[in-house]
Design a protein around this motif. Structure first.
Motif: not given
Length: 597
Positions: A154, A157-158
């Motif tokens: 994540s 992705s961020k």
């Protein structure tokens, strides 16, 4: 008894003895205010202690938050520097941008940049770069483990959806992009883009250990058993003194509601170990709350002690109130006894006596007069001492004035003789040495000069004397460099050297040696003038030592003048010490305090 009972209270009180009247008045006037004072002081002091503790803890919290913000700023600065440096490194791999480099070279250059950033910003524990293709470059090899988990994380992705800004990720334990999967880390991520094209080059991750955060407040507490923790906006403990509390949520209840409420408040909260004073502060950059916990019973310890002390004082004052009538006479006579005691000390020769004036009555007037008299006596003694000192300085200055022309006449005779002998080079050297000697002697009117300046003067003097007595002696100067900045009375060494030449070496009948040494010994500078001349007899040495003690008239102006001037400037514990043996020579030791110029 019946008559006494029927008497009016005013009459009954008027018929009591004075001692009983004082006792009956003292008891309520002392005991009741003391107990009232104890109760009020307990409440006021408790509130004041809590308020003071809150202020103190708030100050500590401000300091801790400032240090943490500094750590976070340093981490962001490291990310910004890596953005620029990695741009330059990765651009070299692109064709047309300065050539191509091999994968090994690129790996080395990227990891070097990561290590360099950690060197500049030691707050950052580790750093990693993730390329667009998913390759991981770590500041240490541990960061490259489990690299397969990175592309699907994540965090990445961020970062892909970010606008090149610094993004802070929550405190967590994870198995990738860390040096130790068991240690909680706070991570900062940033997307790196090509400065020229805007193309994404990769992502940089920087890790700050939780230990670095807790290390800030670990030793900063000023109250015993004081504790700290940091909670994020979701109520998760992200840092604490106890490791097992990290990454645990706060329990549901009033405490959690208070922690997640507005910052800057304080709360007295029950706990299994007793009441706790809680003070919160805000780390606004991450939305965290710094919570300081102080045991409330620690704050009340001093208050309880003061309360017990006031009660004890109350009972003691009750005793004194009962004995108060008998003590009044002593209270009146005590200042007179004190005055007579000071007068006795003055009669014994101790003039440092001053009375404390506590009243303006007759005793106070006597004490003030006594103090004025003693101040006047001290002023007169000080003036007399100053006058005697100035008189002695004038006498010593006269002795110096008698020494200087004698040397000048002899030196001018030497210059004349050298000129008559056709030795112009020696004339020049002697004239130059004479000029330098008197330049130091005059010293712009200064009485004290550095040892370096004094040695320059002595060297010039010895150079002149060696021209006169080249077949009589040779000299050597060995001085430790640390002593050269020491302050010394002007013309301290020259008279002693002159005595050594004229009274020790010149009358020897053979070639002699003169040696000047100097060294530090604790806080003293020891200078020694040694010659292997004829020396002194025991009678002569005893007579000279007696004269230096002031018990006889001075035997020679040179030695006595130097000794007296040293004692005058620095005190009686300094001065000259002479050792001599007939036929073997003489040594004069000069003791001086080390005072740098």
């Amino acid at each position: 008894m019946e008559v006494a009972k029927r008497l009016h209270p005013a009459r009954w009180f008027g018929r009591l003895l004075i001692r009983k009247k004082i006792m009956y008045v003292y008891i309520p006037l002392i005991i009741l205010p003391l107990f009232l004072l104890g109760f009020v002081s307990y409440r006021v002091y408790t509130d004041a202690i809590v308020k003071k503790t809150v202020n103190s803890v708030s100050d500590n919290s401000t300091l801790i938050i400032t240090l943490m913000n500094s750590m976070l700023t340093n981490t962001e600065s490291a990310a910004n520097i890596l953005t620029l440096n990695l741009n330059k490194v990765i651009a070299e791999k692109t064709p047309g941008q300065g050539g191509q480099v091999t994968d090994l070279q690129l790996y080395t250059q990227i990891t070097n940049q990561l290590s360099y950033a950690l060197l500049i910003f030691p707050d950052v524990d580790s750093a990693a770069f993730i390329s667009r293709s998913g390759e991981v470059y770590g500041s240490t090899i541990e960061l490259e483990k489990n690299a397969g988990l990175v592309p699907e994380s994540s965090m990445l992705s961020k970062l892909e959806n970010s606008r090149n800004s610094n993004i802070w990720f929550s405190m967590e334990r994870r198995s990738y992009l860390v040096t130790n999967a068991e240690e909680p880390v706070l991570s900062l991520g940033k997307r790196i883009v090509n400065i020229n094209t805007g193309e994404t080059l990769g992502y940089v991750i920087l890790n700050v250990l939780e230990d670095a955060l807790s290390g800030i407040y670990r030793n900063i507490g000023s109250i015993q058993d004081e504790s700290f923790l940091i909670a994020d906006p979701d109520g998760l403990v992200v840092s604490a003194l106890e490791e097992d509390e990290v990454l645990r949520p706060l329990p549901q209840g009033p405490l959690r509601d208070w922690v997640l409420g507005p910052a800057g408040q304080h709360l007295i909260q029950p706990s299994p170990t007793g009441k706790m004073l809680l003070v919160s502060g805000e780390i606004s950059r991450l939305g965290w709350k710094l919570i300081t916990m102080v045991p409330y019973n620690r704050l009340n310890e001093d208050t309880k002690t003061i309360t017990r002390l006031i009660v004890l004082i109350g009972f003691v004052c009750l005793l004194f109130a009962i004995l108060g009538a008998g003590m009044l006479s002593n209270l009146i006579a005590k200042p007179i006894i004190n005055l007579s005691r000071h007068m006795k000390h003055v009669n014994e020769g101790n003039l440092d006596q001053h009375l404390q004036v506590n009243s303006s009555d007759e005793i106070g007037i006597l004490a003030s007069g006594f103090n004025m008299m003693m101040n006047r006596v001290e002023e007169l003694l000080s003036n007399i001492g100053k006058e005697q000192r100035e008189k002695r300085e004038y006498e010593l200055a006269l002795i110096q004035a008698q020494i200087k022309p004698h040397f000048l006449y002899n030196t001018l005779d030497v210059i004349y003789t050298l000129s008559d002998m056709g030795r112009p080079r020696d004339v020049q050297r002697t004239t130059k040495a004479l000029a330098d000697f008197y330049r130091v002697v005059l010293s712009n009117g200064r009485d004290q000069i550095t040892l370096q300046e004094e040695l320059n003067s002595v060297r010039d003097y010895l150079s002149i004397q060696q021209i006169r007595y080249s077949d009589v002696f040779n000299f050597k100067i060995e001085i430790e460099p640390d002593t050269l900045s020491c302050i010394i009375p002007k013309l301290t060494l020259q008279p002693l050297v002159e005595n050594a030449i004229y009274h020790g070496l010149k009358t020897k009948g053979s070639f002699g040696e003169l040696k000047i040494t100097g060294y530090l010994e604790e806080d003293k500078v020891i200078l020694k003038i040694t010659d292997d001349g004829v020396g002194m007899s025991e009678e002569r040495l005893l007579l000279l030592e007696t004269a230096m003690k002031g018990q006889e008239k001075p035997v020679g102006y040179g030695v006595s003048s130097v000794h007296e001037r040293i004692r005058l400037y620095f005190g009686p514990e300094y001065g000259l010490h002479i050792t001599s043996k007939p036929g073997q020579g003489t040594e004069i030791a000069v003791d001086l305090p080390y005072r740098a110029g």
